[in-house]
Write a protein that holds these residues in place. Structure first.
Motif, PDB file in Angstrom:
ATOM      1  N   ASP A   1       1.159  -1.404  -0.542  1.00  0.00           N
ATOM      2  CA  ASP A   1      -0.156  -0.035  -0.114  1.00  0.00           C
ATOM      3  C   ASP A   1       0.758   1.555  -0.018  1.00  0.00           C
ATOM      4  O   ASP A   1       0.355   2.408  -0.267  1.00  0.00           O
ATOM      5  N   ASN A   2       1.939   1.301   0.577  1.00  0.00           N
ATOM      6  CA  ASN A   2       3.204   2.453  -0.007  1.00  0.00           C
ATOM      7  C   ASN A   2       4.146   1.877  -0.075  1.00  0.00           C
ATOM      8  O   ASN A   2       5.408   1.946   0.810  1.00  0.00           O
ATOM      9  N   PRO A   3       4.216   1.715  -1.030  1.00  0.00           N
ATOM     10  CA  PRO A   3       5.879   1.119  -1.969  1.00  0.00           C
ATOM     11  C   PRO A   3       6.387   2.835  -1.870  1.00  0.00           C
ATOM     12  O   PRO A   3       7.496   1.993  -1.785  1.00  0.00           O
ATOM     13  N   SER A   4       6.133   3.894  -1.726  1.00  0.00           N
ATOM     14  CA  SER A   4       7.061   4.638  -1.914  1.00  0.00           C
ATOM     15  C   SER A   4       8.286   5.082  -0.179  1.00  0.00           C
ATOM     16  O   SER A   4       8.700   5.454  -0.323  1.00  0.00           O
ATOM     17  N   SER A   5       7.423   4.620   0.097  1.00  0.00           N
ATOM     18  CA  SER A   5       8.247   4.048   1.622  1.00  0.00           C
ATOM     19  C   SER A   5       9.321   3.233   1.404  1.00  0.00           C
ATOM     20  O   SER A   5      10.708   3.290   2.886  1.00  0.00           O
ATOM     21  N   ILE A   6       9.552   2.597   0.473  1.00  0.00           N
ATOM     22  CA  ILE A   6      10.853   1.676  -0.084  1.00  0.00           C
ATOM     23  C   ILE A   6      12.217   2.422   0.191  1.00  0.00           C
ATOM     24  O   ILE A   6      12.886   1.511   0.550  1.00  0.00           O
ATOM     25  N   ALA A   7      12.300   2.835  -0.868  1.00  0.00           N
ATOM     26  CA  ALA A   7      13.292   3.784  -1.309  1.00  0.00           C
ATOM     27  C   ALA A   7      13.946   4.236   0.497  1.00  0.00           C
ATOM     28  O   ALA A   7      15.205   4.100   0.044  1.00  0.00           O
TER      29      ALA A   7
END
Length: 211
Positions: free
Chosen positions: A62-68
């Protein structure tokens, strides 16, 4: 000061433990908390970190932008260990297999711990486990680790039926009892008003009788 907490809710089957967990999400997610709910099962009780990894996979989906940012902040050896087990970290190349050395297992444990701390420093983190007596030993160890750290803002809440508590979980509870930020909550049958009061007590650090 920042710290993490653990609350274990005890109640017989049908008394409303799952409802409490769902109400916690309903109340605190709109206030900006990251709320993640998992039902622990006997089938996965012996799979290392199974409950925690399932929560994280859901979160990263749900929050792929938090991976980087996580990749940029965690040590490389911890990211490598996490990539072996957390599918949603495959943006950086999924590595097949599980950690098979003492060093790799330690890197995975430290990676999960630091990952939770990192997430909770950005937004308070609420981890909810239904049938918590079935939680796997790896997740247990990470929860223990969270309570020893003076950083992060993770609240862990588990729901348990007393009749299902075995020697393994009883030993876990005994180990947690001395911690200042651990509490047991006995759950009687509650109406809606009493449920609201109990929810406030669980995350405020007050005993239910003081609410």
């Amino acid at each position: 000061a920042e710290y993490s907490t653990l609350s274990v809710i005890f109640g017989e089957s049908g008394v409303g433990k799952t409802r409490i967990l769902l109400e916690l999400v309903k109340r605190y997610q709109p206030e900006g908390m990251i709320c993640l709910l998992e039902r622990c099962t006997k089938e996965n009780a012996l799979v290392p970190y199974r409950a925690l990894i399932s929560l994280l996979d859901k979160y990263f989906e749900d929050n792929p932008s938090s991976i980087a940012p996580i990749r940029d902040n965690l040590p490389a050896e911890q990211m490598e260990a996490l990539r072996k087990v957390v599918k949603r970290l495959s943006e950086f190349g999924m590595i097949e297999g599980t950690p098979d050395s003492k060093e790799a297992r330690l890197a995975l444990y430290q990676g999960l711990l630091n990952l939770l701390v990192f997430l909770s420093e950005k937004q308070p983190l609420l981890l909810l486990f239904d049938e918590f007596d079935n939680v796997d030993p790896g997740t247990m160890e990470v929860v223990k680790g969270l309570l020893t750290l003076e950083k992060g803002r993770t609240s862990v809440v588990g729901a348990v039926a007393p009749k299902n508590v075995d020697d393994r979980f009883r030993a876990f509870l005994a180990e947690m009892d001395p911690h200042d930020h651990f509490r047991r909550v006995e759950l009687p049958s509650l109406d809606r008003s009493e449920t609201t009061t109990m929810i406030s007590a669980i995350l405020s650090g007050r005993a239910p009788s003081e609410a």
